[in-house]
Write an enzyme that holds these catalytic residues in place. Structure first.
Site, PDB file in Angstrom:
ATOM      1  N   CYS A  60     -25.315 -20.101  46.321  1.00 38.82           N
ATOM      2  CA  CYS A  60     -24.849 -21.182  45.437  1.00 38.82           C
ATOM      3  C   CYS A  60     -23.939 -22.150  46.186  1.00 38.82           C
ATOM      4  CB  CYS A  60     -24.169 -20.620  44.195  1.00 38.82           C
ATOM      5  SG  CYS A  60     -22.776 -19.554  44.567  1.00 38.82           S
ATOM      6  N   ASP A  92     -26.489 -11.910  45.199  1.00 31.78           N
ATOM      7  CA  ASP A  92     -25.994 -13.137  44.544  1.00 31.78           C
ATOM      8  C   ASP A  92     -24.509 -13.310  44.856  1.00 31.78           C
ATOM      9  OD1 ASP A  92     -25.713 -15.375  42.962  1.00 31.78           O
ATOM     10  OD2 ASP A  92     -25.501 -14.224  41.099  1.00 31.78           O
ATOM     11  N   ASN A 128     -16.980  -3.459  48.824  1.00 33.11           N
ATOM     12  CA  ASN A 128     -17.280  -4.705  49.504  1.00 33.11           C
ATOM     13  C   ASN A 128     -18.746  -4.612  49.937  1.00 33.11           C
ATOM     14  OD1 ASN A 128     -17.708  -6.669  51.456  1.00 33.11           O
ATOM     15  ND2 ASN A 128     -15.620  -6.538  52.223  1.00 33.11           N
TER      16      ASN A 128
HETATM   17  N1  SAH Z   1     -24.745 -11.905  39.911  1.00 36.75           N
HETATM   18  C1  SAH Z   1     -23.769 -12.329  38.944  1.00 36.75           C
HETATM   19  C2  SAH Z   1     -22.800 -13.360  39.472  1.00 36.75           C
HETATM   20  C3  SAH Z   1     -22.114 -12.982  40.765  1.00 36.75           C
HETATM   21  S1  SAH Z   1     -20.718 -13.928  41.131  1.00 36.75           S
HETATM   22  C4  SAH Z   1     -24.485 -12.874  37.729  1.00 36.75           C
HETATM   23  O1  SAH Z   1     -25.665 -13.220  37.833  1.00 36.75           O
HETATM   24  O2  SAH Z   1     -23.882 -12.967  36.673  1.00 36.75           O
HETATM   25  C5  SAH Z   1     -20.146 -13.180  42.565  1.00 36.75           C
HETATM   26  C6  SAH Z   1     -19.493 -11.826  42.359  1.00 36.75           C
HETATM   27  O3  SAH Z   1     -19.273 -11.281  43.649  1.00 36.75           O
HETATM   28  C7  SAH Z   1     -18.135 -11.833  41.663  1.00 36.75           C
HETATM   29  O4  SAH Z   1     -18.177 -10.963  40.571  1.00 36.75           O
HETATM   30  C8  SAH Z   1     -17.152 -11.318  42.727  1.00 36.75           C
HETATM   31  O5  SAH Z   1     -16.185 -10.444  42.161  1.00 36.75           O
HETATM   32  C9  SAH Z   1     -18.059 -10.562  43.662  1.00 36.75           C
HETATM   33  N2  SAH Z   1     -17.683 -10.477  45.080  1.00 36.75           N
HETATM   34  C10 SAH Z   1     -17.176 -11.439  45.875  1.00 36.75           C
HETATM   35  N3  SAH Z   1     -17.089 -11.014  47.149  1.00 36.75           N
HETATM   36  C11 SAH Z   1     -17.549  -9.739  47.166  1.00 36.75           C
HETATM   37  C12 SAH Z   1     -17.740  -8.753  48.190  1.00 36.75           C
HETATM   38  N4  SAH Z   1     -17.452  -9.033  49.465  1.00 36.75           N
HETATM   39  N5  SAH Z   1     -18.234  -7.560  47.845  1.00 36.75           N
HETATM   40  C13 SAH Z   1     -18.560  -7.297  46.559  1.00 36.75           C
HETATM   41  N6  SAH Z   1     -18.423  -8.177  45.561  1.00 36.75           N
HETATM   42  C14 SAH Z   1     -17.925  -9.380  45.847  1.00 36.75           C
END
Ligand code: SAH
Length: 389
Positions: A332, A292, A271
């Site tokens: 986003c 992101d 996380n």
């Molecule tokens: N950076 C990527 C897109 C990210 S989308 C690109 O450019 O292609 C967001 C991602 O965050 C997803 O893969 C999801 O699994 C992850 N995610 C969501 N909450 C999270 C958290 N608290 N810790 C780590 N990852 C997380």
């Protein structure tokens, strides 16, 4: 093709005149009883002046989605709009094999998404109106692009607001489970059937490439998904730590790195909120950090909580940044506008005790057009910040 008339109040009329494609239920004063879900209707102002044509929804708060402001709706409006959308891509995404061909309102085709992965198309029809036009859209796409196959990824939750079922299915030809596409010179695999969104975060394509220019030393790609940023930075020479909470997403990042012979990507399932704190505790430093996260504010009601989330991760990241280091920070959330996001970043910098300069303000890739005057369509903000001291 046109099923009837819908009358809007003065507020609705002004909205349309100012270029907004949506009219809310509260601004609709009269609609014929017999109108079916998704019907194409003529829109009239309070004095019955014709304002344009729209897709009608019986359930959504957004009752009308304008498809043209003109006084006539051409028979072939769908084919024309798709053709115009394709022409823009020839300019802004020439030679790209994974891209968005149609981006809803940004292409004058509200609630329609068409993504291209090589010779396969992935479609989303997110309102009653576009759902009704589905077979017509498939016909136009097949005729114009001769794809190998088309699927619908009609599983986003917004469909529920329209009373539409969640469906993932084949609409044309055949579509394999996994495909390989090229992004910025790298080969990446895509699973259009079950990947997040329609397979990839195409809205970040240009930002992935931009990140290459900043890549050096040690980089952290938080929320990496399939390695969009991590792989580009590794290809440019960075030692990258790529983090995600999804094991499946990381597995694909691993496979993508291997496919491209990139050995400097380390994966960590965690996380991000916890990990940033851990890294700080251990006194770690990075030359480049990419944040992101998924949309923290999915609705207007969630904005306050989202702002705290954005501030938290940015503050932590700023503390981990080496002097001269670069933070690429994205949001986003439609409901957090650019000025709001900038204010959050500024507040985070104050609390982190660092001075930063804005090197770039980037946004969603150009194949996801923003409609001028319609802030909701500018959803992906991407700030490139550099630590001065
Ligand atoms: N950076 C990527 C897109 C990210 S989308 C690109 O450019 O292609 C967001 C991602 O965050 C997803 O893969 C999801 O699994 C992850 N995610 C969501 N909450 C999270 C958290 N608290 N810790 C780590 N990852 C997380």
């Amino acid at each position: 093709m046109i099923s009837g008339d819908v009358v809007v109040n003065r507020k609705g009329e002004v909205r349309i005149q100012r270029g907004h494609p949506w009219v809310f239920r509260t601004d609709v004063t009269a609609a014929e009883e017999s109108l079916e879900p998704g019907a194409i209707v003529r829109v009239l102002g309070p004095r019955h002046a014709p304002l344009g044509f729209a897709l009608f929804s019986t359930l959504s708060e957004i009752t009308l989605r304008l498809i043209t402001r003109g006084s006539v709706l051409p028979e072939d409006f769908l084919a024309r709009r798709i053709e115009e959308a394709l022409r823009l891509r020839e300019v802004v995404a020439a030679g790209t094999s994974a891209l968005r061909l149609v981006h809803g309102e940004g292409d004058g085709l509200p609630s329609l998404v068409v993504d291209r992965y090589g010779d396969v198309l992935v479609m989303q029809t997110l309102s009653q109106g576009m759902e009704r036009l589905k077979s017509e859209i498939v016909r136009v796409l097949v005729e114009r692009l001769s794809p190998r196959g088309i699927i619908e990824r009609n599983d986003p939750r917004v469909r529920q607001l329209e009373g539409l079922p969640s469906i993932v299915g084949l609409l044309w030809g055949d579509v394999p489970k996994t495909l390989e596409v090229e992004e910025g010179g790298l080969h990446v695999s895509v699973d259009p059937w079950t990947g997040q969104k329609t397979g990839l975060f195409l809205d970040q394509r240009e930002n992935h490439l931009a990140a290459r220019a900043y890549a050096r030393g040690r980089a952290l790609d938080a929320f990496t998904y399939n390695g969009g940023f991590a792989l580009q930075m590794a290809a440019a020479g960075s030692e990258v730590l790529a983090v995600d909470s999804s094991a499946e997403a990381l597995e694909r990042t691993r496979a993508n790195a291997a496919r491209n012979g990139l050995t400097s990507v380390t994966l960590r399932e965690a996380n991000v909120f916890d990990l940033l704190r851990d890294l700080e505790r251990h006194g770690e430093r990075f030359d480049v950090i990419v944040l992101d996260p998924p949309a923290f504010a999915k609705s207007r009601a969630a904005v306050e909580k989202a702002q705290r989330g954005y501030k938290e991760i940015n503050l932590r990241a700023m503390k981990l940044l080496a002097r001269g280091g670069v933070l690429i920070s994205c949001s986003c959330s439609h409901h957090v506008h650019e000025a709001d996001f900038e204010a959050i970043l500024a507040a985070a910098a104050v609390d982190a005790g660092v001075a930063l300069t804005i090197v770039e303000k980037r946004r969603q890739a150009r194949d996801h057009p923003v409609v001028l005057g319609v802030p909701e369509t500018y959803y992906l903000k991407c700030f490139v910040l550099r630590r001065l001291e």
